[in-house]
Design a protein around this motif. Structure first.
Motif, short mmCIF file in Angstrom:
data_model
loop_
_atom_site.label_atom_id
_atom_site.label_comp_id
_atom_site.label_asym_id
_atom_site.label_seq_id
_atom_site.Cartn_x
_atom_site.Cartn_y
_atom_site.Cartn_z
N ALA A 182 0.85 -1.19 0.00
CA ALA A 182 0.00 0.00 0.00
C ALA A 182 0.89 1.24 0.00
N ALA A 183 0.38 2.31 -0.56
CA ALA A 183 1.12 3.57 -0.61
C ALA A 183 0.60 4.52 0.47
N HIS A 184 1.32 5.60 0.68
CA HIS A 184 0.85 6.60 1.65
C HIS A 184 -0.52 7.15 1.27
N ALA A 185 -0.78 7.21 -0.04
CA ALA A 185 -2.07 7.73 -0.50
C ALA A 185 -3.23 6.92 0.10
N PHE A 186 -3.01 5.63 0.29
CA PHE A 186 -4.08 4.79 0.84
C PHE A 186 -4.40 5.22 2.28
N LEU A 188 -3.71 8.09 3.64
CA LEU A 188 -4.20 9.48 3.64
C LEU A 188 -5.65 9.58 3.15
N ASP A 213 4.76 4.51 8.21
CA ASP A 213 5.45 5.79 8.41
C ASP A 213 4.71 7.00 7.84
N THR A 214 3.40 6.90 7.70
CA THR A 214 2.67 8.06 7.17
C THR A 214 2.60 9.17 8.21
#
Lengths: 416, 416
Positions: A182-186, A188, A213-214
């Protein structure tokens, strides 16, 4: 070139073209051949279609006779070379094409594009997997390179020991194992990290990898364990000092009983960063930019040279450019890896005009790939991966040094 | 990500994604956006076909609901951004995608792959064409990069001021002017250099470019003039000290009356080598490896970040990752180039949440590219090339310095 040579008839002379690298990228100890299978696949499909022929004709790029010749193009020659995954050194004859001048000369760009790109990626990837020891490496660099290079890069990385890729097309097209994250966008996207983690675990199961680490790593790790419990698959760290953070997160996970939860690190890793993390409690490495750009050497700088051709009397003659700084060695080449009694590589031995003598323990490096235009060995990538592991293991131990140096074995010529 | 967000419904929240570079490649004064037209073309064709859907389904990469959603995927949002050929700086919002989370998040790899590759090439190419002054630059690097990257690289180089490419597919696909040359293999194919040159001139006319460094340059130049006379188009030098050789060859050509015969140089040129040849009698530069590998910066390292999204109450909220070393700035961005009274760029001004104030001489940088899923501006490459020339001319003169330094103008934020 082709038009002029067709006009005079010399285009039909029998020729030998050879792809090789004059040197390894600066400071590298060895290189890794990749892309051979892609070359063969492209060769089987190499045709000039109506659109291409019309472009050449309408723009008067070549004359009518050349357009006609291209319209019926089929490669009918032979190709031999290093098998995919094999280590190579300066002057190694990695691909040898035997055909008429016309049939062979128009393959130059295709052959070199594929070999230069894929070999550059595999050569960098091998240093990374060596530095990682047994820990898995995951290819995650698709976004940092051309959209089609990305698929080829995932394939080349796999040949050089990477375990998986995030490029699904490489999975579909070549059977490279795929994995995701998963990316930080998920995180956020959701109103809270808790909602994001809950959604991911509910959808993908507790074995998923949560990106921690978001916001704040310590809170996120605690939250991840709250939600997934001791079965939490992995956490991913993508910023900051990875060695310190991995150590802290490991302690936090262990203290809470999550002994089996793995720590995956990403964030601009290269072979040096991977080596520096060897002492840390890291379960796997996700590598992006440095991998797909060849870690400082984005091309293998191979060239494709005419080394032998028929003369007016029908005899084959070795040929080579005479320019001072770019000398080539004329003549058909064969290659062997000289091994000592313990199976450790001693030299790259290249025979000009004939096969080099086998000292008893030597290993022949050339395999037949195409005979009379038919591909006889398609170069399976899983076999290539095993071959690379064996080929690398056979090199002197200095091959694994990341510091800049000379090729780990010398290249020696034997002339007939 | 997509599967989990579809399951909870958050996938349908309205979002803003932004592509930008946190920094320019080390030491570079400016960057050049390229690939925008390719992004738009790819966006129009972005579909999941039967083969792709079957792979995702058979390998259980995603669940049934996600496969069904992908099967009917059509982008229906808006895209704006920097027009192709525009110069950019750190944090410039080069592409802004407004759509649901699901529609926008799956474009990340496509958008970044194209922009990162093409922008890296154009950014290097612009330094080369600047260093070349008015002398033509020819793209000849296809062999040193992936076979599809090669086509895109030829296109990006053209946007940044190259005059032509040796990649015929770039001519066919994008209308980039093409040109060719003969290789050493052509000369070596014939029993003598004289036969090779004669064949080429007879086939292609006296205006052709003869490669004169296969054997001895001085003899080859004399031979070329014997065969083609004063109408000989050009000679090409591909090895040795190009400045000394070009000077000697110019004198030899002039002494024989070949005042109009041009000298083309190739051989591992980059922007520094081109600049060093400025004093020499060189008519044009053929550039290969350094161009297609971004001359030390093979990727533009752009990222694609979620910067704004709808919350539970339907309000749009700026969002940003909090990690120390990779901070993003939340909120929808607009950008302007601040110009002084003489039209010289002073700053990259980025407005967060609203358009920055226009000082009177400022130039808006964002153009509408896609509205409601329909591409409204396809980004013609010839217009992009003219745009780049104008955009570069507007920068302070220090932009043309090849030495390492800071971005030539600062990036300034204006918040609402």
């Amino acid at each position: 070139m082709l038009q002029a040579a067709l006009a005079t008839g010399e285009a039909h002379r029998r020729c030998v073209f050879e792809a090789f690298a004059r040197r390894l990228p600066d400071g590298r100890r060895y290189g890794v051949i990749a892309g051979t299978g892609r070359v063969l696949e492209a060769l089987e499909q190499f045709r000039f279609g109506d659109d291409e022929l019309r472009f050449l004709s309408d723009n008067e790029v070549v004359d009518r006779a050349t357009v006609d010749w291209l319209a019926s193009y089929r490669f009918s020659g032979d190709v031999s070379g290093y098998a995919e995954g094999e280590c190579y050194f300066p002057q190694s004859p990695v691909l040898v094409v035997e055909s008429t001048f016309a049939e062979g000369v128009i393959l130059e760009t295709l052959v070199l594009s594929i070999l230069n790109h894929d070999t550059a990626i595999a050569s960098a990837a091998s240093r990374m997997t060596a530095a990682a020891g047994g820990r898995p490496c995951i290819e995650m660099g698709s976004r940092r390179t051309h959209e089609e290079s990305a698929v080829a890069a995932a394939r080349a990385a796999y040949v050089a020991g990477f375990d998986a890729t995030s490029n699904l097309e490489a999975g579909r097209r070549y059977g490279v194992p795929t994995t995701g994250t998963a990316a930080h966008a998920f995180t956020l996207l959701y109103d809270s990290e808790k909602e994001a983690f809950t959604a991911q675990v509910e959808s993908l199961g507790k074995g998923t990898t949560l990106l921690v680490d978001t916001y704040d790593v310590r809170s996120a790790v605690a939250l991840a364990m709250d939600i997934a419990g001791p079965e939490l698959g992995a956490v991913r760290l993508d910023s900051g000092d990875l060695l310190i953070q991995a150590t802290e997160v490991r302690a936090q996970l262990d203290a809470a009983g999550n002994k089996d939860t793995r720590i995956i690190v990403t964030s601009d890793l290269d072979e040096y960063a991977i080596a520096a993390l060897a002492a840390g409690p890291v379960s796997g490495y996700g590598v992006g930019t440095a991998l797909v750009t060849g870690s400082g050497a984005p091309t293998a700088s191979m060239v494709y040279k005419l080394v032998q051709r028929e003369d007016a009397s029908g005899e084959m003659q070795g040929v080579a450019k005479k320019s001072k700084d770019k000398t080539s060695v004329g003549g058909r080449k064969w290659a062997m890896r000289r091994l000592d009694g313990n199976g450790v590589a001693q030299a790259e031995v290249i025979g000009i005009g004939e096969r080099p003598r086998d000292d008893g323990d030597d290993r022949s490096l050339m395999v037949e790939l195409v005979l009379g235009g038919e591909v006889v060995d398609h170069q399976d990538i899983h076999e290539a991966r095993a071959r690379h592991e064996a080929s690398r293991a056979e090199l002197p131990r200095a091959a694994a040094q990341l510091s800049r140096g000379e090729p780990v074995i010398p290249t020696i010529y034997e002339e007939d």
